[in-house]
Design a protein around this motif. Structure first.
Motif, PDB file in Angstrom:
ATOM      1  N   THR A 111       0.820  -1.226   0.000  1.00 30.61           N
ATOM      2  CA  THR A 111       0.000   0.000   0.000  1.00 30.61           C
ATOM      3  C   THR A 111       0.845   1.263   0.000  1.00 30.61           C
ATOM      4  N   PHE A 122       1.734   2.749   2.549  1.00 26.63           N
ATOM      5  CA  PHE A 122       1.394   3.487   3.766  1.00 26.63           C
ATOM      6  C   PHE A 122       2.123   2.815   4.921  1.00 26.63           C
ATOM      7  N   ASP A 180      -4.239  13.171   5.516  1.00 24.79           N
ATOM      8  CA  ASP A 180      -3.866  12.163   4.511  1.00 24.79           C
ATOM      9  C   ASP A 180      -4.023  10.757   5.095  1.00 24.79           C
ATOM     10  N   LYS A 238      -4.182   7.235   6.254  1.00 22.13           N
ATOM     11  CA  LYS A 238      -3.840   5.942   5.668  1.00 22.13           C
ATOM     12  C   LYS A 238      -3.420   6.036   4.196  1.00 22.13           C
ATOM     13  N   LYS A 239      -2.878   7.210   3.825  1.00 26.87           N
ATOM     14  CA  LYS A 239      -2.357   7.388   2.472  1.00 26.87           C
ATOM     15  C   LYS A 239      -0.929   7.924   2.484  1.00 26.87           C
ATOM     16  N   GLY A 240      -0.652   8.913   3.353  1.00 25.50           N
ATOM     17  CA  GLY A 240       0.651   9.561   3.375  1.00 25.50           C
ATOM     18  C   GLY A 240       1.383   9.340   4.679  1.00 25.50           C
ATOM     19  N   GLU A 291       4.336  11.196  -6.622  1.00 23.51           N
ATOM     20  CA  GLU A 291       3.107  10.436  -6.422  1.00 23.51           C
ATOM     21  C   GLU A 291       3.283   8.992  -6.881  1.00 23.51           C
ATOM     22  N   SER A 336      -2.276   5.608  -9.878  1.00 20.37           N
ATOM     23  CA  SER A 336      -3.584   5.091  -9.508  1.00 20.37           C
ATOM     24  C   SER A 336      -3.556   3.567  -9.466  1.00 20.37           C
ATOM     25  N   ASP A 390      -1.805   0.443  -4.874  1.00 23.64           N
ATOM     26  CA  ASP A 390      -1.969  -0.376  -3.680  1.00 23.64           C
ATOM     27  C   ASP A 390      -2.706  -1.686  -3.962  1.00 23.64           C
TER      28      ASP A 390
END
Length: 514
Positions: free
Chosen positions: A218, A220, A333, A335-337, A437, A440, A443
């Motif tokens: 992921t 993360f 952010d 659970k993304k960053g 980044e 898309s 994950d």
């Protein structure tokens, strides 16, 4: 006396912000309930090994590049205050980090009041009033909460009070010898705990309703890290350990001294299953402790009431002048960053410092001048994505900004992307924003499956389809997104091949600037 800033908490985020304010000569004080900096890390993680990377031997001599592989150091110009001087272990001991934070506070000249516990924060006509446990009142125009998530989340389960808490249980594995143990939770603290008990416990079950997500897939770092996943190996190789997908419905104490647990599986329609254990440990995560806020300034909460809702300027959405720093900013952010972790929020704290300077001290965001020519802008952007640690660590969250007005351009570093699009920097005819980044669907792809099609490195034609980390440049005309350009991904993260990276970017810039 009414100060400009009160910072609540002398953990890494509070110290980072305080050091920046100290350097600028701002009026502030840090209030910390512990007897020194970093009190949280004198207890956590419970098993005393950090999972934040400390890569000493990088092959780089550039301190900025080294920060890409250093997840523990705070931002400073002092070369003595690099965490690599305190430990050479890849996953260092928590006690070494406590020692580092104490030295950082002392060498940075941070003004802190230790042994001062905040018991109530109230709104006043000109800011905030903060009452400590000794009865002293502190006044400030603005408050920055950097306390972290210090309150254990306890599920609403009948009999849950019979379980031991992650923040309190005795961690000596010997006390679990030959016992059946249930660990409730599926985060790093749960697997860290399970891993520590494998040599002594007879049976260990780790339980939770959601799927286990691996950080290496992921991207993360709050998802399960490889350093804590030995337990999964023992589960799949049938070594008396298991991961249970479902929810604990009830806990009762049995006559024999153990516990009877009613468990409902998530993936079946069978009735409640009854399981028996000698010990139960709660590793169910933490949340903000809101008991210090009275009704005049209680911040709105989001994400199951775990975090305060924040604007793109790290300010409470409903309490003006109440700001947040550190792991609390992961609401932005979630659970993304990396805002929930030191290697991310150290840059967030610096961004907050710059926002406060521009808002309250007539100090504009630091900027460098450069020629408004496509070649000059492209060279500046590529130089930064090849070197910056802030863009690297805060991927998808912070970006560099180039503002173009006529034949002049200004280069601003590490601005929160949402702050840009929310208008925090004001108006600009042309604005280019670059960040790093993942693509898309990144994950959902198994990075170790050779049969999964993927974009090859340096593939200019399909750069926009890259799933690996790569630079993305967006053009805003009068605040409206007008174009997007992806730089082709590169195995060594060096985006400096003229015909692959620079020339396509120059062409994009030339076309957008007309």
């Amino acid at each position: 006396m009414v100060r400009d800033y009160l910072i609540i908490g002398a953990g890494p985020a509070g110290l980072q912000l305080a050091a920046l304010l100290e350097r600028e000569g701002r009026d502030y004080v840090v209030l910390e309930r512990g007897n020194g900096p970093g009190t949280f890390f004198t207890t956590y993680p419970r098993h005393r090994q950090l999972i934040s990377i400390n890569k000493v031997n990088t092959g780089f001599t550039d301190p900025e590049l080294n920060l890409r592989m250093d997840w523990n150091s705070l931002l400073t110009d002092d070369p003595e205050l690099r965490f690599a001087r305190y430990s050479e272990r890849y996953f260092p001991a928590a006690d070494d980090f406590v020692r580092y934070l104490a030295d950082f506070a002392e060498r940075s000249g941070i003004r802190a009041e230790y042994g001062t516990e905040v018991v109530r924060i109230s709104r006043t006509d000109d800011g905030f009033s903060v009452l400590d446990d000794s009865g002293r009142t502190w006044q400030a125009r603005r408050v920055v909460v950097a306390t972290g998530v210090s309150r254990l989340r306890v599920p609403d389960i009948p009999g849950i009070e019979l379980a031991e808490r992650y923040d309190e249980f005795a961690t000596d594995p010997a006390s679990f010898t030959n016992q059946r143990v249930l660990v409730v939770g599926k985060g790093n603290s749960a697997f860290e705990t399970a891993d520590s008990l494998m040599e002594k416990a007879a049976v260990i079950h780790v339980a939770g309703p959601h799927s286990v997500k691996m950080a290496w897939q992921t991207h993360f770092v709050g998802h399960l890290r490889a350093v804590n996943n030995n337990f999964l190996d023992s589960y799949q190789l049938k070594s008396q350990n298991a991961v249970l997908d479902g929810t604990v419905e009830n806990i009762e104490k049995t006559a024999g001294g153990g516990f009877r647990v009613e468990f409902r599986y998530a993936r079946t329609t069978e009735r409640l299953r009854v399981l028996h254990y000698d010990r139960i440990i709660l590793c169910t995560g933490f949340r903000l402790d809101t008991t210090i806020f009275d009704e005049t300034c209680r911040p709105a909460l989001v994400i199951d009431d775990r975090f305060p809702g924040q604007t793109s300027a790290y300010e409470s959405v409903n309490v003006p002048g109440l700001y947040f720093a550190g792991t609390l900013t992961q609401q932005r952010d979630f659970k993304k960053g990396t805002n929930g972790f030191i290697h991310g929020y150290r840059y967030g704290a610096r961004a907050l410092h710059r926002i406060l300077g521009s808002r309250h001290h007539d100090t504009p965001w630091p900027a460098e001048r450069l020629a408004a020519e496509p070649e000059a802008i492209a060279d500046a952007l590529i130089a930064r994505v090849n070197r910056s640690s802030g863009l690297w660590q805060q991927f998808g969250v912070l970006g560099d900004v180039v503002e173009v007005d006529g034949d002049q351009a200004r280069y601003l570093e590490e601005v929160p992307l949402d702050y840009v699009t929310d208008g925090g920097l004001g108006a600009a005819a042309h604005r280019f924003v670059v960040d790093l980044e993942y693509g898309s669907g990144h994950d959902a792809v198994d990075p170790f499956d050779v049969n999964v099609p993927r974009v090859t490195e340096n593939d200019v034609e399909h750069a926009m389809d890259s799933t690996y980390l790569h630079p993305v440049v967006r053009h805003y005309r009068d605040g409206v997104l007008a174009g997007t350009h992806h730089l082709a991904e590169n195995l060594e993260n060096d985006w400096d091949i003229p015909e692959v990276h620079r020339q396509p970017l120059v062409e994009f810039l030339r076309a957008t600037l007309g």
